[in-house]
Design an enzyme around this catalytic site. Structure first.
Site, PDB file in Angstrom:
ATOM      1  N   LYS A  63      -2.582  -5.679  -7.013  1.00 17.46           N
ATOM      2  CA  LYS A  63      -2.563  -4.840  -8.211  1.00 17.46           C
ATOM      3  C   LYS A  63      -1.158  -4.827  -8.829  1.00 17.46           C
ATOM      4  CE  LYS A  63      -6.717  -3.970  -6.641  1.00 17.46           C
ATOM      5  NZ  LYS A  63      -7.833  -4.811  -6.988  1.00 17.46           N
ATOM      6  N   TYR A  99     -11.059   4.233  -2.061  1.00 16.06           N
ATOM      7  CA  TYR A  99     -11.532   2.965  -2.641  1.00 16.06           C
ATOM      8  C   TYR A  99     -12.851   2.597  -1.960  1.00 16.06           C
ATOM      9  CZ  TYR A  99     -12.017  -2.039  -3.179  1.00 16.06           C
ATOM     10  OH  TYR A  99     -12.538  -3.289  -3.418  1.00 16.06           O
ATOM     11  N   ASP A 116      -2.935   5.242   1.042  1.00 11.75           N
ATOM     12  CA  ASP A 116      -3.110   4.115   0.126  1.00 11.75           C
ATOM     13  C   ASP A 116      -2.335   4.463  -1.152  1.00 11.75           C
ATOM     14  OD1 ASP A 116      -3.966   2.239  -1.743  1.00 11.75           O
ATOM     15  OD2 ASP A 116      -6.001   2.126  -0.942  1.00 11.75           O
ATOM     16  N   ARG A 175       0.659 -19.003  10.696  1.00 11.56           N
ATOM     17  CA  ARG A 175      -0.182 -17.814  10.897  1.00 11.56           C
ATOM     18  C   ARG A 175       0.591 -16.694  11.595  1.00 11.56           C
ATOM     19  NH1 ARG A 175      -3.379 -17.868  15.007  1.00 11.56           N
ATOM     20  NH2 ARG A 175      -4.001 -20.046  14.834  1.00 11.56           N
TER      21      ARG A 175
HETATM   22  N1  PLP Z   1      -6.954   0.097  -2.412  1.00 16.77           N
HETATM   23  C1  PLP Z   1      -7.253   0.369  -3.687  1.00 16.77           C
HETATM   24  C2  PLP Z   1      -6.851   1.703  -4.257  1.00 16.77           C
HETATM   25  C3  PLP Z   1      -7.915  -0.564  -4.480  1.00 16.77           C
HETATM   26  O1  PLP Z   1      -8.206  -0.278  -5.759  1.00 16.77           O
HETATM   27  C4  PLP Z   1      -8.293  -1.817  -3.903  1.00 16.77           C
HETATM   28  C5  PLP Z   1      -9.001  -2.827  -4.701  1.00 16.77           C
HETATM   29  O2  PLP Z   1      -9.424  -2.594  -5.816  1.00 16.77           O
HETATM   30  C6  PLP Z   1      -7.975  -2.054  -2.567  1.00 16.77           C
HETATM   31  C7  PLP Z   1      -7.298  -1.090  -1.862  1.00 16.77           C
HETATM   32  C8  PLP Z   1      -8.387  -3.351  -1.893  1.00 16.77           C
HETATM   33  O3  PLP Z   1      -7.507  -4.344  -2.241  1.00 16.77           O
HETATM   34  P1  PLP Z   1      -7.884  -5.917  -2.327  1.00 16.77           P
HETATM   35  O4  PLP Z   1      -8.816  -6.087  -3.474  1.00 16.77           O
HETATM   36  O5  PLP Z   1      -6.548  -6.566  -2.492  1.00 16.77           O
HETATM   37  O6  PLP Z   1      -8.529  -6.280  -1.040  1.00 16.77           O
END
Ligand code: PLP
Length: 372
Positions: free
Chosen positions: A196, A99, A171, A47
């Site tokens: 992704k 998001y 992001d 961890r």
């Molecule tokens: N940021 C973006 C632009 C996303 O599209 C997503 C998820 O779809 C996330 C963050 C969150 O990621 P996770 O699904 O790995 O928690």
């Protein structure tokens, strides 16, 4: 070194004990002490850290041009780690098209933690200036955004935020470092859902923060991750590490395919608007052309006849998989409002596409028949 070279080599040496070229996955949850009770390799418990996760973090930092990275169990965990680091009394600015999971998290948790937040159109710098408070500690940017593909001028917005003393996080999940380097544009932290494009094959969940400086913030985040347990597992770290070796060539082809699909959708009668910064008439085109090297493989579009017609079109897709998420080698289509569920923010007539590695002509033919 160029990005393509870093993607193949960063955080990678043949295993010194066996000569194995592919990195071993260190699944061990615990590490032994020597006779003097020292930890000879500095690893103690999974961890806190493990060799596979550190290898991934070295590669992520190199690709984003940062000095340190932290791998998390998901993109959500990575983003929330930054919010959890804030002191009560802090204020956060989010973009109106962040998001949706982060905005729901902000609505559900920040008040309880004594943190205030506002949501603004990051394309309007005056609105950003007006929304900043003396207590604003974090300005959150996402460009291109999910799901409307809104583009934010990262350098200009980061400069305004930094002038007021706030930390800037971007992001960069949609663009990836292949297309956009937020740290070079003034950001302090880059956030990724590695679920992704880094993973790239729709088979691993992960997240990351890449930091410009390995300073006090890094120490606090590492400490919190150790105690709270949001660290990436060794196996997931290994899968993301494997994925990033091919990231540049996947992004290049997927972006080219998406550009072809986005252009073709402009001529489909049922489509009332296409959201893709690569299209020259897109409101984000000029800024995206300045700060990105190509326009990415995500796009969305509106169906003129409304929500039910949008759902019917998604239902008729034959080649695209009807699924949420993005960044894999296979193309996905979703009625975004359905995917977002009860807390949906997306407009009802919106269809979102994640473009994969198929031939764009096949993808276009599928969309044309689905929208006929
Ligand atoms: N940021 C973006 C632009 C996303 O599209 C997503 C998820 O779809 C996330 C963050 C969150 O990621 P996770 O699904 O790995 O928690």
């Amino acid at each position: 070194m160029r990005l393509e070279t870093l993607a193949v080599h960063a955080g990678h040496d043949a295993d010194p004990t066996t000569g194995a070229l592919a990195p071993p996955i260190h699944l061990s949850t615990t590490f032994t002490r020597d006779e003097a009770l020292r930890l000879p390799h500095d690893y103690g418990y999974v961890r806190e850290s493990n060799p596979t996760q550190l290898q991934l973090e070295e590669a992520l930092a190199a690709l984003e041009g940062g000095t340190a990275a932290l791998a998390y169990a998901s993109g959500s965990a990575a983003g929330v780690a930054l919010l959890q680091d804030l002191e009560p009394g802090s204020h956060v600015l989010f973009p109106d098209d962040a998001y949706y999971g982060y905005l729901i998290t902000a609505e559900g948790f920040l008040g309880r933690w004594g943190i205030a937040f506002d949501v603004v159109d990051m394309g309007d710098l005056d609105a950003v200036r007006r929304a900043l408070r003396p207590s604003t500690r974090l300005v959150w940017l996402e460009s291109p955004s999910n799901p409307l593909l809104k583009v934010t001028d990262l350098a200009a917005t980061a400069a305004v935020a930094k002038a007021s003393g706030a930390l800037v996080v971007v992001d960069n999940t949609f663009a990836t470092p292949v297309l956009q380097r937020p740290l070079a544009l003034g950001a302090d932290v880059v956030l990724h859902s590695t679920t992704k494009y880094f993973g790239g094959h729709s088979d691993v969940q992960g997240g990351a923060l890449v930091l410009r400086e390995r300073g006090a913030l890094f120490d606090r985040l590492s400490h919190a991750r150790h105690l709270l347990g949001a660290v990436a597992s060794p196996f997931n770290s290994w899968l993301v590490l494997r994925g990033l070796r091919t990231l540049p060539c996947r992004i290049e082809t997927q972006s080219r395919n998406a550009a072809a699909v986005a252009r073709a959708l402009l001529d489909v009668r049922a489509v009332s608007a296409v959201h893709y910064p690569g299209n020259e008439d897109d409101p984000g085109h000029a800024i995206a052309a300045r700060q990105m090297s190509a326009f990415g493989a995500m796009l969305s579009f509106r169906v003129g006849a409304g929500e039910e017609a949008a759902k019917r079109a998604v239902g008729r897709a034959q080649l695209f998989y009807r699924a949420t998420s993005l960044g894999g080698v296979e193309s996905l289509i979703e009625h975004r409002r359905t995917s977002e569920g009860a807390a949906a923010r997306a407009p009802g007539d919106l269809v979102r596409l994640s473009i994969g590695l198929e031939h764009p002509d096949d993808l276009i033919a599928d969309l044309v028949q689905a929208l006929a």
